[in-house]
Design a protein around this motif. Sequence first.
Motif, short mmCIF file in Angstrom:
data_model
loop_
_atom_site.label_atom_id
_atom_site.label_comp_id
_atom_site.label_asym_id
_atom_site.label_seq_id
_atom_site.Cartn_x
_atom_site.Cartn_y
_atom_site.Cartn_z
N SER A 199 0.23 8.80 4.63
CA SER A 199 -0.53 7.62 4.21
C SER A 199 -0.78 6.73 5.42
CB SER A 199 0.26 6.86 3.13
OG SER A 199 -0.45 5.73 2.71
N VAL A 224 -6.93 10.15 -0.90
CA VAL A 224 -6.14 9.70 0.24
C VAL A 224 -7.00 8.87 1.19
CG1 VAL A 224 -4.91 10.47 2.32
CG2 VAL A 224 -4.38 11.50 0.10
N HIS A 228 -7.70 5.48 -0.34
CA HIS A 228 -6.52 4.62 -0.35
C HIS A 228 -6.25 4.05 1.04
CE1 HIS A 228 -2.30 3.40 -0.64
NE2 HIS A 228 -2.53 3.29 -1.94
N VAL A 229 -6.34 4.89 2.05
CA VAL A 229 -6.08 4.43 3.42
C VAL A 229 -7.16 3.46 3.87
CG1 VAL A 229 -5.84 5.14 5.84
CG2 VAL A 229 -4.72 6.46 4.03
N ARG A 234 0.83 -1.21 0.00
CA ARG A 234 0.00 0.00 0.00
C ARG A 234 0.86 1.26 0.00
NH1 ARG A 234 -4.63 -0.81 -2.12
NH2 ARG A 234 -5.30 1.12 -1.16
N THR A 294 -3.85 8.46 10.22
CA THR A 294 -3.42 9.18 9.02
C THR A 294 -4.06 10.56 9.05
OG1 THR A 294 -3.35 7.13 7.75
CG2 THR A 294 -3.40 9.19 6.50
N PHE A 316 0.78 4.31 -2.99
CA PHE A 316 0.20 5.58 -2.54
C PHE A 316 0.53 6.68 -3.54
CE2 PHE A 316 0.02 9.36 0.29
CZ PHE A 316 -1.31 9.26 0.65
#
Length: 121
Positions: free
Chosen positions: A41, A72, A75-76, A30, A60, A34
Amino acid sequence: MSVSLYYCASRTVPPTAAEAAALERVVAARAASFPYPDEESLFLYEDGGSEPDEIVAGSTKVPFDPDRVLPVVAHVLDSVTELRRALPGARWRVHLDDLDVPWDEDEGYALPGMRDAEPFA
């Protein structure tokens, strides 16, 4: 004012060697995918967390740039979804400051409405 995502997993049994290796693979993969190297992240605290039985914990900080917030966060949350699936039997709590992020067995973690949003370029 900053906003952060927080995530933690609790379980009375610590991760097995195989689970710990799976967690490390998720974190590395991951991090490599990113999209913004200048933003925060997925970040896991050392030694799990500060609460009893916490085996994974992290946070994060969400970026201030409005064009980066949703990518963001998505993604997290996808990263935390992978972590959760690597640790069966753990109790998870994921929240954006005071807002709990719901779990969906098929889709994983996402903020309400994010699954229906148009993908970002």
